[in-house]
Write a protein that holds these residues in place. Structure first.
Motif, PDB file in Angstrom:
ATOM      1  N   ASP A   1       0.813  -1.226   0.000  1.00  0.00           N
ATOM      2  CA  ASP A   1       0.000   0.000   0.000  1.00  0.00           C
ATOM      3  C   ASP A   1       0.842   1.270   0.000  1.00  0.00           C
ATOM      4  O   ASP A   1       0.313   2.350   0.261  1.00  0.00           O
ATOM      5  N   MET A   2       2.131   1.170  -0.300  1.00  0.00           N
ATOM      6  CA  MET A   2       3.009   2.346  -0.283  1.00  0.00           C
ATOM      7  C   MET A   2       3.669   2.568  -1.641  1.00  0.00           C
ATOM      8  O   MET A   2       4.025   1.616  -2.331  1.00  0.00           O
ATOM      9  N   LYS A   3       3.835   3.844  -1.973  1.00  0.00           N
ATOM     10  CA  LYS A   3       4.620   4.243  -3.140  1.00  0.00           C
ATOM     11  C   LYS A   3       5.596   5.327  -2.710  1.00  0.00           C
ATOM     12  O   LYS A   3       5.219   6.279  -2.018  1.00  0.00           O
ATOM     13  N   PHE A   4       6.848   5.201  -3.126  1.00  0.00           N
ATOM     14  CA  PHE A   4       7.825   6.249  -2.883  1.00  0.00           C
ATOM     15  C   PHE A   4       7.902   7.134  -4.129  1.00  0.00           C
ATOM     16  O   PHE A   4       7.633   6.686  -5.244  1.00  0.00           O
ATOM     17  N   TYR A   5       8.273   8.394  -3.924  1.00  0.00           N
ATOM     18  CA  TYR A   5       8.336   9.315  -5.057  1.00  0.00           C
ATOM     19  C   TYR A   5       9.513  10.286  -4.923  1.00  0.00           C
ATOM     20  O   TYR A   5       9.992  10.577  -3.818  1.00  0.00           O
ATOM     21  N   GLY A   6       9.967  10.770  -6.072  1.00  0.00           N
ATOM     22  CA  GLY A   6      10.919  11.871  -6.143  1.00  0.00           C
ATOM     23  C   GLY A   6      10.278  12.995  -6.941  1.00  0.00           C
ATOM     24  O   GLY A   6       9.440  12.752  -7.819  1.00  0.00           O
ATOM     25  N   GLN A   7      10.672  14.221  -6.670  1.00  0.00           N
ATOM     26  CA  GLN A   7      10.005  15.378  -7.280  1.00  0.00           C
ATOM     27  C   GLN A   7      11.026  16.441  -7.642  1.00  0.00           C
ATOM     28  O   GLN A   7      11.964  16.715  -6.890  1.00  0.00           O
ATOM     29  N   PHE A   8      10.823  17.059  -8.819  1.00  0.00           N
ATOM     30  CA  PHE A   8      11.718  18.124  -9.266  1.00  0.00           C
ATOM     31  C   PHE A   8      10.934  19.109 -10.127  1.00  0.00           C
ATOM     32  O   PHE A   8      10.109  18.708 -10.952  1.00  0.00           O
TER      33      PHE A   8
END
Length: 218
Positions: free
Chosen positions: A124-131
């Motif tokens: 039930d988890m998603k990791f993310y990166g953002q720019f």
């Protein structure tokens, strides 16, 4: 004013473009603290000051695990520093190279424009990166000014001493935890690096902040 209108048109045109091709549009609410600091060209920053962000966030998912992230938030960025010969409070009687302790209390209407990259969901988890970038429009500006131990201004209006438009670069990451269906809790950290001068001439001051992102998508 023309630059402001152009920036707004560009922002909403970009959001509309991504929304037209989006396979899923997600909206959420956020409210979280941030920690601001200053970079002063003719002087130095003086530690962290706490601010706050609240408002709307949205993800336009244009491909699996890829989305265009934007929103509309009210963001307060506080920062304190020493500025040499700070105008308009500096006088000839104070001498040359006189340091003034200045605290900026800036409030912006902030529109982030960023790309978010996500991992596949597991447990039930998603990791993310953002720019990406942020476009910020000043809606409030106040400041404290002190020279030595002498207060010169206490929470005074500072719109004449600050710039209306601020631009920043966003980099960050975090995790989304799916509670049920499309509802998920978001937590992460973001660094917003100020790219433009927030102070009126002749001074050069940039404000930056680190945000502890907390929000919920519905």
């Amino acid at each position: 004013m023309k630059k402001t209108l152009f920036a707004l048109l560009f922002t909403f045109a970009s959001a509309s473009l991504f929304a037209q091709d989006a396979s899923q549009i997600r909206l959420g609410l956020t409210a979280h603290p941030n920690f601001g600091f200053l970079k002063v060209e003719n002087g130095k920053g003086n530690g962290l000051s706490t601010g706050f962000t609240y408002g709307l966030m949205s993800d336009f998912e244009f491909a699996e695990n890829y989305c265009f992230a934007t929103g509309l938030t009210v963001t307060t960025i506080n920062g304190e520093g020493e500025i040499i010969n700070y105008s308009p409070y500096h006088t000839a009687a104070a001498g040359t190279n006189t340091a003034y302790n200045v605290k900026y209390k800036m409030q912006y209407l902030q529109i982030p424009l960023s790309i978010k990259l996500k991992t596949d969901e597991k447990d039930d988890m998603k990791f993310y990166g953002q720019f990406g970038l942020s476009t910020d429009f000043r809606i409030g500006a106040r400041q404290d000014v002190e020279q030595g131990n002498t207060p010169l201004a206490d929470d005074v209006k500072a719109t004449d001493n600050t710039k209306f438009l601020r631009a920043g670069m966003i980099i960050g990451g975090g995790v989304e935890y799916r509670l049920s269906g499309k509802t998920s809790l978001l937590g992460g950290i973001t660094y917003n690096n100020g790219l433009t001068n927030i102070a009126s001439k002749p001074h050069s001051v940039k404000n930056h902040f680190v945000a502890l992102n907390i929000g919920m998508f519905f």
